[in-house]
Each structure stands twice: as C-alpha cells, then as structure tokens.
Design an enzyme around this catalytic site. Structure first.
Site, PDB file in Angstrom:
ATOM      1  N   ARG A   5      -7.970  -3.962   8.706  1.00 61.53           N
ATOM      2  CA  ARG A   5      -7.516  -2.756   9.569  1.00 61.53           C
ATOM      3  C   ARG A   5      -9.202  -1.975   9.513  1.00 61.53           C
ATOM      4  NH1 ARG A   5      -1.661  -1.071   8.082  1.00 61.53           N
ATOM      5  NH2 ARG A   5      -1.895  -1.977   5.961  1.00 61.53           N
ATOM      6  N   ASP A  24       9.306  -7.049  -3.987  1.00 59.45           N
ATOM      7  CA  ASP A  24       8.276  -7.356  -3.176  1.00 59.45           C
ATOM      8  C   ASP A  24       8.149  -9.299  -3.219  1.00 59.45           C
ATOM      9  OD1 ASP A  24       5.696  -5.665  -2.067  1.00 59.45           O
ATOM     10  OD2 ASP A  24       5.433  -7.662  -1.797  1.00 59.45           O
ATOM     11  N   ASN A  25       7.921  -9.644  -2.047  1.00 64.60           N
ATOM     12  CA  ASN A  25       7.462 -11.169  -2.154  1.00 64.60           C
ATOM     13  C   ASN A  25       6.054 -11.360  -2.577  1.00 64.60           C
ATOM     14  OD1 ASN A  25       6.591 -10.791   0.275  1.00 64.60           O
ATOM     15  ND2 ASN A  25       7.903 -12.004   1.316  1.00 64.60           N
ATOM     16  N   THR A  83      -2.207   5.037   8.741  1.00 68.96           N
ATOM     17  CA  THR A  83      -2.543   5.889   7.396  1.00 68.96           C
ATOM     18  C   THR A  83      -3.629   5.145   6.496  1.00 68.96           C
ATOM     19  OG1 THR A  83       0.039   6.297   7.532  1.00 68.96           O
ATOM     20  CG2 THR A  83      -1.057   6.598   5.352  1.00 68.96           C
ATOM     21  N   TYR A 107       5.566  -8.099  15.524  1.00 70.66           N
ATOM     22  CA  TYR A 107       5.487  -6.894  14.517  1.00 70.66           C
ATOM     23  C   TYR A 107       6.621  -5.898  15.376  1.00 70.66           C
ATOM     24  CZ  TYR A 107       4.082  -2.762  11.524  1.00 70.66           C
ATOM     25  OH  TYR A 107       4.092  -1.695  10.977  1.00 70.66           O
ATOM     26  N   ASP A 142      12.442 -12.149  -1.829  1.00 73.17           N
ATOM     27  CA  ASP A 142      12.264 -12.002  -0.541  1.00 73.17           C
ATOM     28  C   ASP A 142      13.397 -11.257  -0.053  1.00 73.17           C
ATOM     29  OD1 ASP A 142      12.104 -12.767   2.155  1.00 73.17           O
ATOM     30  OD2 ASP A 142      10.924 -14.347   1.784  1.00 73.17           O
ATOM     31  N   LYS A 162      10.273  -4.315  14.523  1.00 75.02           N
ATOM     32  CA  LYS A 162      10.647  -2.785  14.252  1.00 75.02           C
ATOM     33  C   LYS A 162      11.478  -2.158  15.069  1.00 75.02           C
ATOM     34  CE  LYS A 162       7.868  -2.324  10.309  1.00 75.02           C
ATOM     35  NZ  LYS A 162       8.599  -2.036   9.013  1.00 75.02           N
ATOM     36  N   PHE A 204       0.900  -1.349   0.029  1.00 69.90           N
ATOM     37  CA  PHE A 204      -0.156   0.052  -0.030  1.00 69.90           C
ATOM     38  C   PHE A 204       0.797   1.272  -0.092  1.00 69.90           C
ATOM     39  CE2 PHE A 204      -2.039   2.832   3.549  1.00 69.90           C
ATOM     40  CZ  PHE A 204      -2.410   3.736   2.663  1.00 69.90           C
ATOM     41  N   TYR A 244      24.178   0.037  12.407  1.00 69.37           N
ATOM     42  CA  TYR A 244      24.933   0.301  10.909  1.00 69.37           C
ATOM     43  C   TYR A 244      25.627   1.810  10.848  1.00 69.37           C
ATOM     44  CZ  TYR A 244      24.741  -4.403   8.638  1.00 69.37           C
ATOM     45  OH  TYR A 244      24.908  -5.557   8.312  1.00 69.37           O
TER      46      TYR A 244
END
Ligand code: UDP
Length: 299
Positions: free
Chosen positions: A191, A36-37, A180, A150, A61, A154, A16, A164
């Site tokens: 959602r 994208d997978n 969003t 999740y 992936d 993150k 999205f 890094y």
C-alpha cells in the site's frame, strides 16, 4: 478468566486493524478470542497480548467453519487480504473469506445470539462517480477487473449481513473502512503509506502510480478503532463510513512523507494499476450524527 465478562470473537485478529481492535476490546473489559490463518496476518502483531489471561488465540481459517464453545457476545469479522497486491495474489481466498467466511461468522453470531460486525470497505464504492461517498451511494465496481475479488466479496458480505438480519434476526452492523494507516501495517504489503515510508527512509525513489492526482482520505488506526467500538455500541443496520473526511492526492502524500522523513528520495512515476479509483473521500455525516464520532489524530 472472568466468565461474567462479555466475550468477543475477532476474525483476522492477527492483522493490522484486527490486532488493534483486540487490544481495544481487552482495554474495555471484553474477553477476546482472535482467529487468524496468517495468510496476511502475523503472530508478531499479537505477541504482546498473549500473556493476558483474558486473551485467547486460535489459528483457524474461518472459511472452514467456526465452532466455538462457551458464550460469545460479539462476533467481529475482520479477516481478509486487504491491500491490492495481497488480494491480487490471493483472489480466490479473498472471495471465499468475504462470502463463505462471512456466512460462517454470521452462523456463529446466530448460534450464540451475538452482535455481528462486518468490516466492509470503501472499495464497495469502486471507482466512484459520486464524490465524496455517502453510504447511500451504490458504487461503480468492475466485477471482472483485478479488484473485483475484493470489492464484490465485500459487497456480497454486506448482502449476507442484511440477509441474516432479515431472515434470522441477527443483530448486525456494517462499517465501511476507508484507507487507514498506523503501526503493524506490513512494510511489504504494497500500500501507498508503507511503500512511501520505507522508500523514503531507505533513500529509494517513491513509486507514485500514474500522475499521482488520484485522491485518498487516510485515517489513523486509533481513530478507526474508536469508530468500530462506537458502531458496536450504538450502530444500527445501516452501513457506517469510517474514514478521514479530508482527502489528499497521492503525489501530495508522497511529498509529505519525503518532507517528514527528511529524505533525499525523489519521486518516480510508475504505471497506474487497472481500475485504481481516481478519487475517494469519506462522507462521515452519518457516523458524526449517529455516533458523535470524529477524528482525533487525522493524517
Ligand atoms: N500507490 C502509489 N504508489 C505505491 C502504492 C500505491 O502511487 O507504491 C497509489 C495507488 O495507485 C492508489 C493509492 O496510492 O491510487 C492508494 O493505494 P493503496 O494501495 O494504499 O490503497 P487503495 O486505496 O488503492 O486500496
């Protein structure tokens, strides 16, 4: 393809937000390679971009390593299941793409001397005890609950970006995306906005979880993408909240959608999911001061 134009690699490019981001990058003269997978993204989201010679797509992936020839100026890591039902259905994949996937994308940025931007989330604040949430708040996350896959992935992704930056001097950016909405959200992604819109249009009851007194602040995707590009241009190592600074209750959101759809649907209360954050509102002072960013569309 003009080789002198900067090139971006966007993971989750068929998602999205990822697909809107690809579009916005192309519009500013950046060549784009989207990865994208299709676990949650869809080829449909990119079909309109495929005739553009500046756009490439690769089904890949990012957890399996990212090897790309040629120059790359920007690496934008947007790949991840992102709705609660989707990451609940793919918890291991969600953990991997936030951790191993992030490491691989950072490795790509390091190898190409590219700027790296991480799509992090307001979920790093968990069920927040500070309201509204500034970037300095460390959060209140349950690591072993259903959202842990999740939220913790993150949080780990943010730690990877900082590691890094500190160890390998990669030029990193972190954005924390609040709720969003906009075109190309999957109707079935679970959602609140797509659920309520689909239910209102079909005349089905709107499923409000709990009393509906929990709050969210909801940003339109074009506002969000402008913010992403501003962070890419002007951001620094500190995370930047991108979201709507005004909150609504979920019940108000359902009632608004019924009214706008002129629907006869009623509201049906269902059980509140485990660890559902009770309140969420972005404090966007940092984005405003650093980038001059604010909403044009709003809810
Ligand atoms: N929600 C709801 N009904 C639905 C889907 C979601 O009441 O059909 C609630 C959900 O419990 C949460 C809020 O709406 O409090 C936002 O949920 P969403 O899944 O959109 O995103 P989240 O902010 O939880 O990641």
């Amino acid at each position: 393809m003009a080789a002198n134009k900067p090139r971006a690699v966007v993971s989750g490019g068929a998602g999205f937000i990822g697909s809107h981001l690809c579009e916005a990058l192309l519009a500013r003269g950046v060549r784009v390679l989207a990865l994208d997978n299709f676990i949650t993204g869809s080829p449909e989201n990119l079909r309109h971009l495929t005739p553009n010679p500046e756009f490439e797509f690769r089904q890949a992936d990012v957890n399996h390593g990212v090897f790309i020839g040629g120059d790359v100026r920007y690496v934008l890591h947007f790949a991840s299941p992102a709705s609660p039902p989707q990451y609940d259905a793919n918890p291991i994949h969600t953990l991997k793409v936030g951790t191993i996937g992030t490491m691989n994308m950072l490795g790509l940025a390091r190898a190409k001397n590219a700027t790296f931007l991480l799509a992090s989330t307001s979920e790093v604040y968990g069920d927040p005890l500070v309201h509204p949430q500034p970037e300095t708040y460390w959060g209140n996350v349950n690591p072993i609950g259903p959202r842990g896959c999740y939220d913790e992935a993150k949080r780990c992704a943010e730690a990877y970006a900082m590691a890094y930056r500190r160890s390998h001097k990669v030029d990193t950016r972190i954005i924390r995306i609040f709720n969003t909405h906009g075109p190309r959200m999957q109707v079935s992604d679970g959602r609140a906005i797509p659920n309520f819109m689909a239910q209102a249009i079909r005349g089905e009851p709107l499923t409000v979880y709990g009393e509906g007194s929990q709050t969210r602040s909801i940003c339109y995707v074009s506002d969000l993408v402008r913010g992403v590009l501003a962070v890419l241009d002007k951001g620094d190592e500190l995370p930047v909240n991108l979201g709507n600074p005004q909150e609504v209750t979920v019940l108000e959101l359902a009632e608004t959608i019924i009214r706008l759809a002129q629907s006869k649907s009623r509201i049906e209360h269902k059980a509140l999911p485990v660890d559902d954050p009770k309140q969420r509102r972005s404090d966007i002072t940092h984005a405003r001061e650093l980038l001059g960013w604010q909403l044009e569309i709003g809810l």
